[in-house]
Design a protein around this motif. Structure first.
Motif, PDB file in Angstrom:
ATOM      1  N   GLY A  11      31.684  46.066  34.959  1.00  0.00           N
ATOM      2  CA  GLY A  11      32.934  46.160  35.699  1.00  0.00           C
ATOM      3  C   GLY A  11      33.846  44.955  35.550  1.00  0.00           C
ATOM      4  O   GLY A  11      34.829  44.828  36.266  1.00  0.00           O
ATOM      5  N   GLN A  12      33.509  44.063  34.642  1.00  0.00           N
ATOM      6  CA  GLN A  12      34.324  42.872  34.415  1.00  0.00           C
ATOM      7  C   GLN A  12      34.821  42.858  32.976  1.00  0.00           C
ATOM      8  O   GLN A  12      34.061  43.106  32.049  1.00  0.00           O
ATOM      9  CB  GLN A  12      33.515  41.596  34.671  1.00  0.00           C
ATOM     10  N   VAL A  13      36.112  42.573  32.802  1.00  0.00           N
ATOM     11  CA  VAL A  13      36.689  42.371  31.480  1.00  0.00           C
ATOM     12  C   VAL A  13      36.667  40.874  31.206  1.00  0.00           C
ATOM     13  O   VAL A  13      37.081  40.074  32.041  1.00  0.00           O
ATOM     14  CB  VAL A  13      38.143  42.901  31.408  1.00  0.00           C
ATOM     15  N   VAL A  43      38.564  40.173  36.106  1.00  0.00           N
ATOM     16  CA  VAL A  43      38.982  39.639  34.810  1.00  0.00           C
ATOM     17  C   VAL A  43      38.533  38.178  34.725  1.00  0.00           C
ATOM     18  O   VAL A  43      38.840  37.378  35.611  1.00  0.00           O
ATOM     19  CB  VAL A  43      40.518  39.732  34.630  1.00  0.00           C
ATOM     20  N   ALA A  44      37.810  37.869  33.660  1.00  0.00           N
ATOM     21  CA  ALA A  44      37.379  36.493  33.395  1.00  0.00           C
ATOM     22  C   ALA A  44      37.960  36.062  32.057  1.00  0.00           C
ATOM     23  O   ALA A  44      37.809  36.753  31.057  1.00  0.00           O
ATOM     24  CB  ALA A  44      35.857  36.406  33.367  1.00  0.00           C
ATOM     25  N   VAL A  45      38.619  34.919  32.055  1.00  0.00           N
ATOM     26  CA  VAL A  45      39.234  34.366  30.851  1.00  0.00           C
ATOM     27  C   VAL A  45      38.397  33.170  30.415  1.00  0.00           C
ATOM     28  O   VAL A  45      38.269  32.198  31.162  1.00  0.00           O
ATOM     29  CB  VAL A  45      40.695  33.942  31.125  1.00  0.00           C
ATOM     30  N   ALA A  67      49.439  38.565  39.444  1.00  0.00           N
ATOM     31  CA  ALA A  67      49.271  40.019  39.413  1.00  0.00           C
ATOM     32  C   ALA A  67      47.893  40.412  39.930  1.00  0.00           C
ATOM     33  O   ALA A  67      47.749  41.400  40.658  1.00  0.00           O
ATOM     34  CB  ALA A  67      49.478  40.548  37.997  1.00  0.00           C
ATOM     35  N   ALA A  68      46.875  39.640  39.574  1.00  0.00           N
ATOM     36  CA  ALA A  68      45.519  39.921  40.050  1.00  0.00           C
ATOM     37  C   ALA A  68      45.447  39.771  41.570  1.00  0.00           C
ATOM     38  O   ALA A  68      44.854  40.613  42.252  1.00  0.00           O
ATOM     39  CB  ALA A  68      44.522  38.981  39.374  1.00  0.00           C
ATOM     40  N   ALA A  69      46.058  38.718  42.092  1.00  0.00           N
ATOM     41  CA  ALA A  69      46.045  38.508  43.540  1.00  0.00           C
ATOM     42  C   ALA A  69      46.745  39.656  44.262  1.00  0.00           C
ATOM     43  O   ALA A  69      46.249  40.146  45.283  1.00  0.00           O
ATOM     44  CB  ALA A  69      46.715  37.169  43.879  1.00  0.00           C
ATOM     45  N   GLU A  70      47.865  40.098  43.737  1.00  0.00           N
ATOM     46  CA  GLU A  70      48.596  41.210  44.352  1.00  0.00           C
ATOM     47  C   GLU A  70      47.811  42.514  44.294  1.00  0.00           C
ATOM     48  O   GLU A  70      47.894  43.337  45.190  1.00  0.00           O
ATOM     49  CB  GLU A  70      49.957  41.379  43.668  1.00  0.00           C
ATOM     50  N   ALA A  71      47.021  42.689  43.224  1.00  0.00           N
ATOM     51  CA  ALA A  71      46.249  43.922  43.042  1.00  0.00           C
ATOM     52  C   ALA A  71      44.869  43.844  43.712  1.00  0.00           C
ATOM     53  O   ALA A  71      44.141  44.830  43.722  1.00  0.00           O
ATOM     54  CB  ALA A  71      46.082  44.217  41.555  1.00  0.00           C
ATOM     55  N   GLY A  72      44.530  42.678  44.234  1.00  0.00           N
ATOM     56  CA  GLY A  72      43.224  42.515  44.855  1.00  0.00           C
ATOM     57  C   GLY A  72      42.084  42.484  43.842  1.00  0.00           C
ATOM     58  O   GLY A  72      40.958  42.855  44.147  1.00  0.00           O
ATOM     59  N   VAL A  73      42.387  42.025  42.640  1.00  0.00           N
ATOM     60  CA  VAL A  73      41.407  41.940  41.556  1.00  0.00           C
ATOM     61  C   VAL A  73      40.972  40.490  41.418  1.00  0.00           C
ATOM     62  O   VAL A  73      41.791  39.576  41.489  1.00  0.00           O
ATOM     63  CB  VAL A  73      42.038  42.439  40.232  1.00  0.00           C
ATOM     64  N   ARG A  74      39.687  40.272  41.210  1.00  0.00           N
ATOM     65  CA  ARG A  74      39.190  38.916  41.004  1.00  0.00           C
ATOM     66  C   ARG A  74      39.592  38.454  39.604  1.00  0.00           C
ATOM     67  O   ARG A  74      39.364  39.148  38.619  1.00  0.00           O
ATOM     68  CB  ARG A  74      37.674  38.882  41.145  1.00  0.00           C
ATOM     69  N   PHE A  75      40.181  37.276  39.527  1.00  0.00           N
ATOM     70  CA  PHE A  75      40.643  36.682  38.271  1.00  0.00           C
ATOM     71  C   PHE A  75      40.119  35.261  38.219  1.00  0.00           C
ATOM     72  O   PHE A  75      40.235  34.516  39.187  1.00  0.00           O
ATOM     73  CB  PHE A  75      42.176  36.687  38.234  1.00  0.00           C
ATOM     74  N   VAL A  76      39.525  34.887  37.102  1.00  0.00           N
ATOM     75  CA  VAL A  76      39.004  33.533  36.976  1.00  0.00           C
ATOM     76  C   VAL A  76      39.181  33.037  35.544  1.00  0.00           C
ATOM     77  O   VAL A  76      39.090  33.809  34.589  1.00  0.00           O
ATOM     78  CB  VAL A  76      37.513  33.470  37.401  1.00  0.00           C
TER      79      VAL A  76
END
Length: 103
Positions: A11-13, A43-45, A67-76
């Motif tokens: 479940g993580q890109v 999403v992990a970069v 965009a991740a924060a607005e969508a409630g998606v974890r971004f790191v």
């Protein structure tokens, strides 16, 4: 052909960044980040190999984090390279990078 490596797991890109994120790489980076965010998972970069980075590429990462924060998606941003850290510091974005990065 993009130099950005893409993989999905649990479940993580995960996006692996190339060593050179110069100006011509900013649009492919932004496109890859948007595509990753549209997948709906975390999403992990992976940024440990970045040796050169343009302001436009940093802006693409900034846009993706918002965009991740607005969508409630974890971004790191995982293991940001020294060059990426220094560039963000020079741009006054050290606190932003600290918020979104992990060692």
């Amino acid at each position: 052909m993009s130099l950005i490596k893409w993989s999905e797991e649990g479940g993580q890109v995960r996006l692996g960044l190339p060593g050179d994120l110069d100006l011509p790489m900013a649009q492919p980076l932004l496109d890859s980040l948007r595509h990753a965010l549209s997948a709906g998972g975390d999403v992990a970069v992976l940024a440990e190999g970045v040796e050169r980075v343009s302001t436009a590429s940093v802006q693409a990462l900034l846009v993706a984090s918002r965009a991740a924060a607005e969508a409630g998606v974890r971004f790191v941003i995982l293991r940001p390279s020294e060059v990426l850290v220094e560039t963000c510091d020079d741009l006054g974005l050290a606190s932003w990078l600290n918020r979104w990065s992990q060692s």
